[in-house]
Structures are given as structure tokens and as C-alpha cells.
Design an enzyme around this catalytic site. Structure first.
Site, short mmCIF file in Angstrom:
data_model
loop_
_atom_site.label_atom_id
_atom_site.label_comp_id
_atom_site.label_asym_id
_atom_site.label_seq_id
_atom_site.Cartn_x
_atom_site.Cartn_y
_atom_site.Cartn_z
NE ARG A 35 -0.46 0.01 4.92
CZ ARG A 35 -0.99 -0.22 6.10
NH1 ARG A 35 -2.28 -0.40 6.22
NH2 ARG A 35 -0.26 -0.25 7.18
N GLY A 39 9.62 -2.60 0.07
CA GLY A 39 10.70 -2.65 1.07
C GLY A 39 10.17 -2.41 2.47
CE LYS A 51 20.70 1.08 12.33
NZ LYS A 51 19.37 0.50 12.43
CB ALA A 183 16.47 -1.53 19.09
CB ILE A 184 12.96 2.41 18.16
CG1 ILE A 184 12.66 1.29 17.15
CG2 ILE A 184 12.51 3.77 17.61
CD1 ILE A 184 11.22 1.25 16.66
CG HIS A 442 46.83 -11.27 15.78
ND1 HIS A 442 46.34 -10.72 16.94
CD2 HIS A 442 48.06 -10.71 15.58
CE1 HIS A 442 47.23 -9.88 17.44
NE2 HIS A 442 48.28 -9.85 16.62
P1 NAD Z 1 11.00 -2.23 22.50
O1 NAD Z 1 9.89 -3.04 22.98
O2 NAD Z 1 12.27 -2.89 22.14
O3 NAD Z 1 11.38 -1.14 23.60
C1 NAD Z 1 10.42 -0.30 24.18
C2 NAD Z 1 10.92 0.13 25.53
O4 NAD Z 1 10.00 1.09 26.03
C3 NAD Z 1 11.01 -1.00 26.54
O5 NAD Z 1 12.25 -0.96 27.16
C4 NAD Z 1 9.85 -0.68 27.49
O6 NAD Z 1 10.12 -1.09 28.81
C5 NAD Z 1 9.75 0.83 27.40
N1 NAD Z 1 8.44 1.37 27.72
C6 NAD Z 1 7.23 0.87 27.41
N2 NAD Z 1 6.25 1.70 27.86
C7 NAD Z 1 6.87 2.75 28.45
C8 NAD Z 1 6.41 3.93 29.07
N3 NAD Z 1 5.13 4.20 29.17
N4 NAD Z 1 7.32 4.78 29.57
C9 NAD Z 1 8.64 4.51 29.46
N5 NAD Z 1 9.13 3.43 28.87
C10 NAD Z 1 8.25 2.55 28.37
O7 NAD Z 1 10.41 -1.37 21.29
P2 NAD Z 1 11.05 -0.32 20.28
O8 NAD Z 1 12.38 0.17 20.70
O9 NAD Z 1 9.96 0.65 20.06
O10 NAD Z 1 11.27 -1.19 18.99
C11 NAD Z 1 10.20 -1.93 18.42
C12 NAD Z 1 10.71 -3.22 17.85
O11 NAD Z 1 11.51 -3.00 16.72
C13 NAD Z 1 11.54 -4.01 18.84
O12 NAD Z 1 11.16 -5.34 18.85
C14 NAD Z 1 12.92 -3.85 18.35
O13 NAD Z 1 13.74 -4.95 18.65
C15 NAD Z 1 12.74 -3.66 16.87
N6 NAD Z 1 13.83 -2.84 16.36
C16 NAD Z 1 15.06 -3.37 16.19
C17 NAD Z 1 16.09 -2.57 15.77
C18 NAD Z 1 17.44 -3.15 15.59
O14 NAD Z 1 17.54 -4.36 15.46
N7 NAD Z 1 18.48 -2.35 15.59
C19 NAD Z 1 15.91 -1.23 15.59
C20 NAD Z 1 14.67 -0.71 15.78
C21 NAD Z 1 13.65 -1.53 16.18
#
Ligand code: NAD
Length: 463
Positions: A35, A39, A51, A183-184, A442
Site C-alpha cells: 500500500r 521494502g 543506519k 533499540a528504537i 589476528h
Molecule cells: P522495545 O519493545 O524494544 O522497547 C520499548 C521500551 O519502552 C522498553 O524498554 C519498554 O520497557 C519501554 N516502555 C514501554 N512503555 C513505556 C512507558 N510508558 N514509559 C517509558 N518506557 C516505556 O520497542 P522499540 O524500541 O519501540 O522497537 C520496536 C521493535 O523494533 C523491537 O522489537 C525492536 O527490537 C525492533 N527494532 C530493532 C532494531 C534493531 O535491530 N536495531 C531497531 C529498531 C527496532
């Protein structure tokens, strides 16, 4: 144009488009419905453009340390718009790459939103005025940012951002609050801090990056604080309100209330699956929270209907989506697909980087496993010293009884490139014997992986 296919895939992120290619390789006639942009989030609004931004931030931050390398620059600065434009160009290039791959494999791309209706066998896929039918339909519709409207954490694109707005702002905010330290949250906090924003990260759980091994979380917290990031952990977000020029966030930390103010807040508190407006309820598709329930091969229980990737539940990672998609289509084709239980590495591309696979030490202990743990710091690794990448360490977790590697956790320079070594080892069910017998080049930082495996068995060499 014939509207009958062997397989229709809904969603063209790394789950959908990879599945489409594999299906074409298996001789199927394939259509993919999208939609927005080929990608999906990963290429256009997630993994890839972030990145690019992080690379700009990392280089800029390194300018602070030029003197350590005997170098100097007279004047430093950045063109924020050019940083953003580079990230968009990178995303566009990869979007073009997926377009090319779809053509190469003769996959029909149907642009529009898909709705499913009960069909003869598999559901019929309705896109605009087209009715597409196939033997198999695979949903790969992904996920989007979770919001918490009750607390005011509803993105407005202006002062409250999700990852989308955070990728293309007109200017870097002077002050920024990041809600959520997954992570985000951590990646955007790193990027904006590197470009000079005053950044505070608010995390509800007891530590930042709570899914990581505790030692890694602690080391990351310290390393980020050294770069000027501020944290409120654990903190309960009570309410976010808009002020004249920005946002105010009421939080509760250690039983005390505090109000933080900033120009902008980024909400990064997890994601929800894209399950709405497709007619799934009428078909009887089982949805738990916001994810489609599937069996071990992606089947939903509705004849001919499958789901893979983010929409089928955690971990919400691009590489998990691709892996699941390939498994699903190979299973449909009657092939012997790769194990769906292969260990899935996770990476966070902050400075320093974080990467892990398998169980944390605490998770292993909770499972009653008698663990053997090894550690090796980069500060005594020759290549790391030469490169000036002294931060961080490698930690290995072995099952003490069988010797199997069951987890690996790293923080430091380029660890996201190294974790694959441990993922491969775990997929091959390696024990310490194979890890010890492997020859590591190494000088490389990967020697720290060898040392951490040696350390777990009292054989570490360079400490
Ligand atoms: P996440 O679930 O990894 O992290 C969200 C964080 O927010 C958690 O630590 C949680 O405890 C906290 N949180 C939740 N509610 C809250 C609140 N009300 N107040 C304060 N903190 C709160 O989610 P994300 O970082 O949004 O990422 C989403 C998904 O995308 C994840 O599964 C992540 O692994 C994936 N992702 C991966 C990468 C990567 O591999 N580099 C990058 C971006 C996203």
C-alpha cells in the site's frame, strides 16, 4: 491480466519481498500487494535509513577524538538537511533495489490496500477493483509504533514523534525526550546526542535496553552517560502535555514526581501488529493482542492463509521476518525448510554498538541451567587498542554440563558485525570445543570472542 496466482503476499517488507523471491525461485506465480513503498518499514522508515543517520552521527562524534589519532580539523559542523537527505537517498536506492528484484523474478507488484474475503479455498484478496485469487495467501503486513493516547503519547508529527517523524525533521531539536529505551529509542537518542541535542531517555523498566544481559545494559548506561545522554530509570510516564514551544512530561521516579520539558518527545515504547481493516475477523483469524496466531509453519488455521514477520509476533526483527517467510513458503512447496527455532541475533546500532544472541546469563539460570560464563574486555585486545575502540566486552554463556554455547552478549565497536559468528556457532550447536578450536584472524576484535569462550573454561590467554 490474469488475477490468479500460486501465492499472493500482502506486504513487501523484508518478510514479504524475500518470501516472494523464494516463491518465484520455487517456480510459483507470485503477486505481492503493497500500500505504500516496496521494502516496507525496514528499508524506507526503519533499519536502513536509521543506519545512515547513525553513521553521520558516529563520524561527527569521532571528530571530538581526532587528536587521539594525531589528526586535527580547523572547523567542524554539519548540514542537518544534507544528513537527512543522505538517509532518504539510501532508502530510495534500496527501494529501487527491491523494485528491480521483483521485476527480475517476474513477481507482479499490485499497489494498494488489501482486503481479504472468504474464497473457494484460500481467501480472495481484494485490492481496489481487482479480485486476486491464489492457492496460498501470506500476510506480511508488519507493525507500527505503539502509542499511549491516555498518557498523551499520541504522535502529532510536530512535537511528539514516532520513528517516522524522527527520520525526517526540518531541524535537530535542541532538547529531546525519548520515551522507551529499546533499540528504537536508544538509536535515535544516540543519533541526536551525537549531533549535539540535549537528550533524556525515560524507561519504565529497571534498566535501559531491558532485553539485553544485565552487564551489557549497565555498561551501555555508563557509556551513553559519558556521551552526555541522561536517563530516568525506572520512571513511570504519567502524562505528556504540549507547552507553548514543546512538550512537558510528568514522570514518577523512585516515588517522586518530576516534570521534564523539551522541544520534542520521541515515543518508542514498542510496536503493534498491522491487523486492522483487512477483514481478518470475518474470516475467523485468531488474533492475540495485535498479532496473528500461527502454527510452527506460519499457518493461521484458515485454509490457505499464512502470516509471517512482525504481524505474526515477536521478536519484531527484519531478519526474523525473512527467515520465517522463507520457511513458510518452502513448507508450502513441500521442501524441507530450515529450522524456525534457529537463534535470532539482535543488534542496536548506537555508539557503542550492542549485539546479542541466545539466552542472557539470568535467563539461563532461571531455566535451571548450570552456566559457565566467560568475559573478555576490548581494552586489552590489540586491534581494539590500535583502533582506539577500547569500550566494551564480549560475554559468553555456556551450558556447564554439555558445553553448548547458549548465549553471547557484546558491547563495543562493530560488534553488530561480529555477532553472526556466535549465531552460526549456536545454529551448528557448537560447544566450547569447536569455539576453542576455531582460528580467529589476528589482529581483529573477533579475537575477543575466542578469549571470552576460553575464559568460560579457565583458559583465557591475554588477561
Ligand atoms: P522495545 O519493545 O524494544 O522497547 C520499548 C521500551 O519502552 C522498553 O524498554 C519498554 O520497557 C519501554 N516502555 C514501554 N512503555 C513505556 C512507558 N510508558 N514509559 C517509558 N518506557 C516505556 O520497542 P522499540 O524500541 O519501540 O522497537 C520496536 C521493535 O523494533 C523491537 O522489537 C525492536 O527490537 C525492533 N527494532 C530493532 C532494531 C534493531 O535491530 N536495531 C531497531 C529498531 C527496532
Amino acid at each position: 491480466m490474469a488475477d490468479t496466482f500460486d501465492v499472493i503476499i500482502v506486504g513487501s517488507g523484508p518478510g514479504g519481498y524475500v518470501t516472494a523471491i523464494r516463491a518465484a525461485q520455487l517456480g510459483m506465480k507470485v503477486a505481492i500487494v503493497e500500500r505504500e513503498l516496496l521494502g516496507g518499514i525496514c528499508l524506507n522508515w526503519g533499519c536502513i535509513p536509521t543506519k545512515a543517520l547513525l553513521k553521520s552521527g558516529e563520524i561527527y562524534e569521532q571528530l571530538d577524538h581526532l587528536a587521539d589519532y594525531g589528526l586535527k580539523v580547523e572547523k567542524r559542523g554539519f548540514d542537518f538537511d544534507a544528513v537527512i537527505q543522505r538517509s532518504r537517498k539510501v532508502a530510495a536506492q534500496l527501494n529501487g533495489g527491491v523494485t528491480f528484484l521483483m521485476k527480475k523474478h517476474k513477481i507482479e507488484v499490485v499497489m494498494g490496500s488489501a482486503r481479504l474475503e472468504k474464497g473457494q479455498g484460500a481467501p480472495t484478496v481484494v485490492v481496489g477493483d481487482r479480485r486476486l485469487t491464489a492457492k496460498h495467501v501470506i500476510l506480511a503486513t508488519g507493525a507500527r509504533a505503539r502509542t499511549i493516547p491516555a498518557a498523551g503519547l499520541e504522535p502529532d508529527g510536530d512535537r511528539v514523534w514516532t520513528y517516522r517523524e524522527a527520520l525526517t525533521p526540518k531541524a535537530a531539536p535542541k532538547t529531546l525526550i525519548v520515551i522507551g529505551s529499546g533499540a528504537i529509542g536508544i538509536e535515535f537518542a544516540s543519533f541526536y546526542r551525537a549531533l549535539g541535542s540535549d537528550v533524556t531517555v525515560v524507561e519504565a523498566l529497571a534498566r535501559i535496553l531491558p532485553v539485553e544481559d544485565e552487564e551489557v545494559s549497565r555498561a551501555a548506561h555508563k557509556a551513553f552517560e559519558k556521551r552526555g545522554l541522561k536517563f530516568r530509570v525506572p520512571a513511570n510516564v504519567k502524562k505528556l502535555t504540549k507547552t507553548k514551544s514543546g512538550v512537558a512530561i510528568e514522570i514518577e521516579v523512585g516515588g517522586k514526581s518530576e516534570t521534564l520539558e523539551a522541544d520534542v518527545a520521541i515515543v518508542a515504547v514498542g510496536i503493534v501488529g498491522n491487523v486492522e481493516d483487512m477483514g481478518l475477523e470475518a474470516l475467523g483469524v485468531k488474533i492475540e493482542r495485535t498479532h496473528i496466531v500461527t502454527d510452527g509453519h506460519g499457518a493461521t488455521g484458515v485454509p490457505g492463509l499464512y502470516a509471517i514477520g512482525d504481524v505474526a509476533g515477536p521478536p519484531w526483527l527484519a531478519h526474523k521476518a525473512s527467515h520465517e517467510g522463507v520457511h513458510c513458503i518452502e513448507h508450502i512447496a513441500g521442501e524441507k525448510p530450515a529450522n524456525l527455532n534457529a537463534p535470532i541475533p539482535g543488534c542496536t546500532y548506537s555508539t557503542p554498538q550492542i549485539a546479542s544472541v541466545g539466552l542472557t546469563e539470568a535467563q539461563a539460570k532461571e531455566q535451571g541451567i548450570e552456566v559457565k560464563v566467560g568475559r573478555f574486555p576490548f581494552r586489552v585486545n590489540g586491534k581494539a587498542i590500535a583502533a582506539g575502540e577500547l569500550e566494551g566486552f564480549v560475554k559468553t554463556v555456556f551450558d556447564g554440563k554439555t558445553g553448548a554455547l547458549i548465549g553471547a552478549h557484546m558491547i563495543g565497536g562493530e560488534v553488530t558485525e561480529m555477532i553472526q559468528g556466535f549465531a552460526l556457532a549456536m545454529t551448528l550447536e557448537a560447544t566450547e570445543a569447536e569455539l576453542h578450536a576455531t582460528v580467529y584472524p589476528h589482529p581483529t576484535m573477533s579475537e575477543a570472542m575466542h578469549e571470552a569462550a576460553l575464559d568460560a573454561f579457565g583458559k583465557v590467554l591475554h588477561i
